[in-house]
Enzyme design. Structure first.
Site: not given
Length: 184
Positions: A11, A71, A144
């Protein structure tokens, strides 16, 4: 014959980069680790990008992932935020591509849908579902790292499906699939 595979999920971010690793053993997911690279204490944006690249290379060297799931940036109204996020994603991708590791991008909604069945799920809902699916004893304070882990799990759930997002097997594949993005 047992087929094992390690997936690194990322991410990307310029404040916090979350990441998670899973191993697939006989079609079962095994949690390896998740963590965060905290970048907020660094003011220089180029230092942040360098640290993202170096941490991604360190993870690759330590765990030898077979594939990377990342992502994709979501479209935001703030162009500067989108640019920063795109740069963070780009250097993480460059680290993987430099080691010839296939990379697949997933939109945030696709990741959430794969994990929870709801493309609009909250970070907390995604984290709780990962906790249940992977048997995690606790969750981190910042989510996260669970977002990075979610990208890896999403990749497993979507493997072999035609519509998974953009995939790159190396620099040549990236250039071929993005001719308008590359200036010659």
């Amino acid at each position: 014959m047992s087929k094992e595979k390690i997936i690194l999920g990322i991410d990307p971010g310029t404040t916090i980069m979350g990441f998670g690793l899973i191993k697939i053993v006989d079609r079962k997911m095994v949690f390896l680790q998740m963590n965060e690279l905290l970048l907020s204490k660094y003011k220089d944006p180029y230092t942040k990008l360098k640290l993202i690249f170096e941490r991604t290379i360190d993870l690759i060297d330590q765990y030898h992932p077979d594939e990377i799931a990342i992502e994709a940036p979501f479209y935001a109204k703030n162009v500067q935020s989108m640019l920063k996020l795109g740069r963070a994603q780009g250097v993480a991708m460059a680290a993987g591509l430099s080691r010839q590791i296939p990379i697949t991008e997933y939109l945030p909604k696709k990741i959430k849908m794969s994990i929870t069945g709801n493309g609009n799920a909250s970070k907390e809902q995604v984290a709780k579902m990962l906790q249940s699916t992977l048997g995690l004893t606790s969750l981190p304070k910042n989510l996260d790292s669970t977002d990075g882990l979610a990208a890896a799990v999403c990749h497993v759930y979507n493997e072999g499906r035609v519509e998974v997002g953009k995939s790159y097997t190396g620099w040549e594949a990236f250039v071929t699939q993005n001719p308008k993005k590359i200036k010659k």
